[in-house]
Structure formats: structure tokens, C-alpha cells
Design an enzyme around this catalytic site. Structure first.
Site, PDB file in Angstrom:
ATOM      1  N   LYS A   1       0.826  -1.214   0.000  1.00  0.00           N
ATOM      2  CA  LYS A   1       0.000   0.000   0.000  1.00  0.00           C
ATOM      3  C   LYS A   1       0.858   1.261   0.000  1.00  0.00           C
ATOM      4  O   LYS A   1       0.653   2.181  -0.801  1.00  0.00           O
ATOM      5  CB  LYS A   1      -0.923  -0.007   1.220  1.00  0.00           C
ATOM      6  CG  LYS A   1      -1.671   1.312   1.414  1.00  0.00           C
ATOM      7  CD  LYS A   1      -2.207   1.472   2.818  1.00  0.00           C
ATOM      8  CE  LYS A   1      -2.651   2.901   3.042  1.00  0.00           C
ATOM      9  NZ  LYS A   1      -3.057   3.180   4.418  1.00  0.00           N
TER      10      LYS A   1
ATOM     11  N   ARG B   1      -4.936  10.623   3.419  1.00  0.00           N
ATOM     12  CA  ARG B   1      -3.694  11.317   3.743  1.00  0.00           C
ATOM     13  C   ARG B   1      -2.660  11.197   2.626  1.00  0.00           C
ATOM     14  O   ARG B   1      -1.892  12.118   2.365  1.00  0.00           O
ATOM     15  CB  ARG B   1      -3.114  10.749   5.045  1.00  0.00           C
ATOM     16  CG  ARG B   1      -1.889  11.518   5.498  1.00  0.00           C
ATOM     17  CD  ARG B   1      -1.422  11.087   6.854  1.00  0.00           C
ATOM     18  NE  ARG B   1      -0.289  11.926   7.234  1.00  0.00           N
ATOM     19  CZ  ARG B   1      -0.392  13.111   7.779  1.00  0.00           C
ATOM     20  NH1 ARG B   1      -1.585  13.620   8.001  1.00  0.00           N
ATOM     21  NH2 ARG B   1       0.679  13.828   8.082  1.00  0.00           N
TER      22      ARG B   1
ATOM     23  N   ASP C   1      -5.738   7.814   9.396  1.00  0.00           N
ATOM     24  CA  ASP C   1      -5.872   7.123  10.675  1.00  0.00           C
ATOM     25  C   ASP C   1      -5.940   8.090  11.841  1.00  0.00           C
ATOM     26  O   ASP C   1      -5.327   9.161  11.822  1.00  0.00           O
ATOM     27  CB  ASP C   1      -4.664   6.196  10.896  1.00  0.00           C
ATOM     28  CG  ASP C   1      -4.699   4.990   9.990  1.00  0.00           C
ATOM     29  OD1 ASP C   1      -5.802   4.526   9.704  1.00  0.00           O
ATOM     30  OD2 ASP C   1      -3.619   4.538   9.576  1.00  0.00           O
TER      31      ASP C   1
END
Length: 436
Positions: free
Chosen positions: A22, A97, A121
Site C-alpha cells: 500500500k 492522507r 488514521d
């Protein structure tokens, strides 16, 4: 809001192949903006955060074509830069983000880049200063709309290479500045640069596109700017965080699992850190084999006999993304361990859910937790919980798979942000998990 129901207490067995990384993918996708030519990327994971960024690129005007599973073509020759100041972008960019990393390529190629204050997060403050201080040193002017919480940088006359010492070895900050510097005039030197494998991958991709970068793999990067970059084909590495997750899962559920094609040379301290908890890990070619730990696993101690301390640090230190997994695995170890989360201030706040399941954990402060392992003499109890972020979510899932009874995890969209088809892949090796 989607939910997992997990019937725990079952051993699993089989092979599992890690998805594409990721964190690398988010960097690489932003780099396609640096050239008008076609860029082909392979092994892209099908996860929420990555798909969001692909959607943002599409709205920005990037021509995107899916060529196969995990394989995409990107052409960024005609962009709609007005999208950057639209309400749609404010909504989409603020929820991801990783979207901050489009700013560097856009600033370098088009002289301006904007981003709403990113989300992501809930793991404490994660400053963006490193990104924007780097852009300013390259000659950009900073803009901030306080009311709309909107950041921007502009350099209508282009960027100019310079020397900079980063205050922190930020991975996304280094990537963003690096992508801006490859098209700047002159030489840029970045000291205290992040140097993890995914950033090395970004450097190698940029070099294959025609960039001139020295010091790849070190914390001192030298970039000689070029006038333009060409297209390329790039393959994403396997996700080291997912690999660590499967190691933890195997140990906690006393399962025999083979993790395929892990790219051992890019795992760093991950295997040895799990071995500190007494977990047996074997290298079989490029596969990683974890045998069933029928007799449990025992925490090592330091040479002087003091309690084992596992902490995170910038690469080549142990990644903070796996500390939550280590904490959960320690709950059933033989012995005690201190987990020290140095880099983020709220990542340990999910331990109350593990305590509710019967784990023996002392939360010392926002950064430290002491875990007294059960040695499987008492199992965790099934319960109902909510996933606060990606890494805590997968840790709670592992806890639920090891617990006796049926657990429920709400807000599994957080897990889907980082793990591809996790319920389907776990079912394939024997897990009893249902997506509601």
C-alpha cells in the site's frame, strides 16, 4: 457500516500471497503525474485507500486503463488543474492522507499544487511541515486558507535545487520533495532522507523514467534536475506490513502458514523481531514458512536478563505499522514484553479492547504498554469491538481469530483501507469469518 463476525479458536493451514505494498503504491501513483508519457504499474492492491487515489487521479484528468488484475496504465498529458480548488477535491483529498503526495509532482511540472488538510488514521498528530518546508526551500511560496483548511504551494518561475536537512526522516515528506526535485533546475541534496524499501522503489522508478538520483538506499540523496521524464513500467513490492500480519496470525492461532514471494531482502528487521517473541520463522526460497506453534512461544530476554523491549524507529529500524501486531501476539506468549511506540502518540489506545478480551496489559502512557503473556493457559474471550484504524483493526481481527467464541468487529472499512479481500483470503486457509 460493515461488520465482521468471526468464530475464533480454529487453527488455519495453507498458503497466502501478500498483496502489493500500500505505502509504495500511494507514492508510485503520484509519480505518474511527472510525465506526459504512459506509465504502467503492476501489482497494485485492490484496497480502499489506493482506489480513492486512483479516483482522484481520474478526476484530475489522468487517463486510466485497467489492463488486468492489479495492472493499470496511466497517461497524464492533459490535466484539469481547476479540480484542485473544487469542492469535490476538498472532500476526496481530505479523506486520504496519501493524497498529499500529488503536490510535489504538480508543483514541479505545473508550478502549483494544492491539497485540503488530509485525514486518515486516528493515531495522533502527523505533521506536514516537512513537505512544505522542503517545497519552500526549492523556491515555492506557501499558501494556507485557515477557514477552509486548504494548503497550497506555487512556483510560477519553476523550482531551483538546493541543500536541505530534513527535521524528520518522513517517508511521505521525502517522497514528495524528491518528486518535486527531479524536475527542478540544478542539484538538490536531501539529508536525513527516509530510505525504506518503498522509497528506494520510487527512486528506481524515477531513474527508469530519466531522473538522475544518487545515494538510493541511504539517508543522503542527491538529485540532479532534468527537463522532462519519460514513461516506464514498474512493479510494486509485496506489502511487508501484511507479511508481518500473517506471521502474527499464524503464531496466535497455532497455524501452519506459508507466505509466498515475500521479497526477503526487503523485510529488514521484521523476521528477527518476531523471533524475539519466540516465533519460529523459516526461509524457503523467497517464501516465508511459519510452523504451527503447538507448544506456544517464549519471549527472549536481553543479555542482562531485563524485560524484552520492542520499539519502532525509522528504517532500517522496526516499522511502527507492525507494533500493534506484536502487542497482540505478545498476549499469548510465555513471558513479558514492553512495547514502546515512539513515533505516533495514540496507536496504543486500542488495548482497552484487548483487556476486555482478557489480555494482561498495563498501558503505562500513550507510548508504552507492558504485556504479560498467557502462554495459551487461558484464551482471549470473544467480544464486540470497533476498528479505530487500519493496523489496530487487523490486530483486533487476529485477536478475534484466536479467541474462543464469536466476536464482532464493526467499522471494518478501516481494515479494507489496507487489506485486499481479507475475509476471502482468510477463508481460503480455514478461517470462519463472515462479512455482514
Amino acid at each position: 457500516m460493515a461488520t465482521f463476525q468471526i468464530e475464533g479458536g480454529h487453527s488455519l493451514k495453507g498458503e497466502i500471497t501478500p498483496q502489493g505494498a500500500k505505502n509504495e503504491t500511494l507514492q508510485i501513483l503520484c509519480a505518474v503525474l511527472l510525465t506526459d508519457d504512459e506509465v504502467i504499474i503492476e501489482n497494485i492492491p485492490d484496497i480502499r485507500d489506493v482506489n480513492k487515489l486512483i479516483g482522484i487521479l481520474g478526476n484530475l484528468g489522468v487517463k486510466i486503463q485497467k489492463l488486468g488484475k492489479g495492472k493499470y496504465s496511466f497517461i497524464s498529458d492533459k490535466l484539469h488543474l481547476d479540480y484542485l480548488e473544487s469542492e469535490l477535491f476538498k472532500e476526496e483529498g481530505s479523506s486520504l492522507r496519501g493524497s498529499i503526495m500529488i503536490v510535489g509532482p504538480l508543483l514541479a511540472k505545473y508550478g502549483k499544487g494544492y491539497i485540503p488538510r488530509p485525514g486518515g488514521d486516528k493515531i495522533g498528530r502527523r505533521r506536514l511541515d516537512t513537505h512544505f518546508e522542503g517545497f519552500i526551500k526549492l523556491g515555492a511560496k506557501f499558501r494556507y486558507n485557515k477557514e477552509e483548511r486548504f494548503y497550497g504551494v506555487e512556483a510560477p518561475k519553476g523550482l531551483k535545487g538546493t541543500y536541505m536537512l530534513l527535521e524528520e526522516a518522513s517517508v511521505t515528506g521525502t517522497a514528495n520533495i524528491l518528486m518535486a526535485a527531479v524536475l527542478a533546475k540544478g542539484i538538490t541534496t536531501i539529508y536525513n532522507a527516509a530510505c525504506e524499501p518503498y522509497l528506494q522503489q520510487l527512486c528506481r522508478m524515477l531513474v527508469s523514467m530519466g531522473a538522475k538520483i544518487k545515494g538510493i538506499g541511504s539517508n543522503l540523496l542527491e538529485i540532479e534536475g532534468v527537463e522532462k521524464l519519460n514513461g516506464c513500467t514498474h512493479r510494486i513490492l509485496p506489502d511487508m506490513i501484511e507479511i508481518g500480519s500473517w506471521i502474527g496470525l499464524a503464531a496466535m492461532t497455532k497455524s501452519e502458514i506459508t507466505i509466498k514471494n515475500v521479497s526477503w531482502e526487503n523485510l529488514g528487521l521484521i523476521p528477527n523481531t518476531f523471533r524475539k517473541l519466540g516465533i519460529t520463522i523459516e526461509k524457503k526460497g523467497d517464501d516465508l514458512y511459519v510452523p504451527a506453534h503447538k507448544d506456544g512461544y517464549e519471549v527472549q530476554s536481553f543479555i542482562d536478563g531485563s524485560i524484552m523491549n520492542i520499539s519502532d524507529a525509522p528504517w532500517p529500524g522496526f516499522t511502527p505499522d507492525l507494533l500493534s501486531i506484536m502487542l497482540v501476539v505478545a498476549t499469548q506468549a510465555r513471558g513479558s514484553v514492553l512495547i514502546h511506540q515512539k513515533m505516533f502518540e495514540s496507536r496504543l489506545f486500542f488495548v482497552d479492547k484487548l483487556i476486555d478480551m482478557g489480555a494482561k496489559i498495563i498501558l503505562c502512557d500513550p507510548h508504552r504498554a507492558t504485556i504479560i503473556g498467557h502462554d495459551f493457559k487461558s484464551t482471549l474471550k470473544a467480544t464486540t469491538m470497533t476498528s479505530p484504524d487500519i493496523r489496530a483493526g487487523i490486530s483486533l481481527l487476529i485477536a478475534a481469530l484466536s479467541a474462543k467464541g464469536t466476536s464482532t468487529i464493526h467499522n471494518i472499512e478501516q481494515i479494507d483501507r489496507g487489506y485486499e479481500n481479507i475475509d476471502g483470503r482468510l477463508k481460503a486457509i480455514g478461517a470462519k469469518i463472515t462479512r455482514m
